[in-house]
Design an enzyme around this catalytic site. Structure first.
Site, mmCIF file in Angstrom:
data_model
loop_
_atom_site.group_PDB
_atom_site.id
_atom_site.type_symbol
_atom_site.label_atom_id
_atom_site.label_comp_id
_atom_site.label_asym_id
_atom_site.label_seq_id
_atom_site.Cartn_x
_atom_site.Cartn_y
_atom_site.Cartn_z
ATOM 1 N N GLU A 175 0.809 -1.216 0.000
ATOM 2 C CA GLU A 175 0.000 0.000 0.000
ATOM 3 C C GLU A 175 0.844 1.269 0.000
ATOM 4 O O GLU A 175 0.329 2.352 -0.287
ATOM 5 C CB GLU A 175 -0.971 -0.006 1.181
ATOM 6 C CG GLU A 175 -0.319 0.022 2.537
ATOM 7 C CD GLU A 175 -1.310 -0.351 3.625
ATOM 8 O OE1 GLU A 175 -1.605 0.526 4.444
ATOM 9 O OE2 GLU A 175 -1.785 -1.493 3.657
ATOM 10 N N ASN A 176 2.135 1.148 0.305
ATOM 11 C CA ASN A 176 2.991 2.328 0.225
ATOM 12 C C ASN A 176 3.508 2.572 -1.189
ATOM 13 O O ASN A 176 4.317 3.470 -1.411
ATOM 14 C CB ASN A 176 4.155 2.244 1.218
ATOM 15 C CG ASN A 176 4.987 0.988 1.068
ATOM 16 O OD1 ASN A 176 4.460 -0.087 0.805
ATOM 17 N ND2 ASN A 176 6.286 1.109 1.254
#
Length: 212
Positions: free
Chosen positions: A47-48
């Protein structure tokens, strides 16, 4: 014997289909990356902002600027791509992930997920992207111990902790058993170091059996 965390991660990895796009949640689920052979073509999403994450980095592989969402150093596979955080969440919310693997404090018999806050004094709520993954991924797998430190079950009739998602969990992988959350109830698919009869005495959830 019950599975240890690495054995459990390997068991989860067995059920991830070749070519899937997968997000691994912070904590124990990140270990799944170490058990996915590169040749099966699973593409890991963080998700980063990364597609094509490889196993955890060790030794000279460690790059402090190349980490997963849990800030653990990782490797990249050929063809890896990087993108803005907002684009990453658009992938999560848009139904583009085949599977996500999340940890949990509780899972209910109907597939509700609670994994961001226990409400205990001094606890720090940490939802992260779990709510987005719970509603956006096509299948939600939970990886957790079956019993909490106080001996209480984490697979429960109804969650008592704040919910992350409602009716979203497909399967629950634990150190004692693998469960499928089905429309007709909770099915036991596999047991480790225990029996279905013993599980029935320790869980308040009705169980049907489909043991391999």
């Amino acid at each position: 014997m019950p599975l240890d965390p690495d054995q459990l991660a390997a068991r989860v990895a067995q059920d991830i289909e070749p070519g899937s796009f997968v997000n691994l949640g912070i904590g124990q689920p990140t270990k799944v990356a170490d058990h996915l052979p590169a040749e099966i073509g699973v593409v890991l999403h963080t998700e980063n902002g990364m597609l094509g994450m490889g196993p955890a980095a060790v030794g000279d592989e460690v790059d402090p600027e190349l980490t997963n969402a849990g800030k653990v150093p990782v490797t990249e596979l050929p063809g890896a791509a990087y993108f803005h955080h907002a684009d990453s969440f658009a992938m999560m919310r848009g139904g583009h992930l085949d599977v996500c693997v999340l940890g949990a404090f509780q899972v209910s018999a109907s597939g509700d997920l609670a994994n961001w806050d226990t409400g205990a004094p001094g606890s720090i709520p940490a939802v992260g992207g779990a709510m987005d993954l719970a509603i956006g991924a096509k299948r939600v797998y939970v990886m957790m111990t079956l019993f909490a430190r106080n001996g209480g079950p984490k697979l429960v009739p109804a969650c008592t902790y704040p919910l992350t998602g409602v009716g979203c969990v497909s399967r629950v992988y634990t150190d004692h058993a693998v469960f499928e959350i089905a429309p007709d109830g909770v099915r036991v698919l596999e047991v480790f170091g225990t029996s279905v009869e013993e599980l029935r005495t320790r869980l308040a959830v009705p169980l049907t059996v489909d043991v391999r």
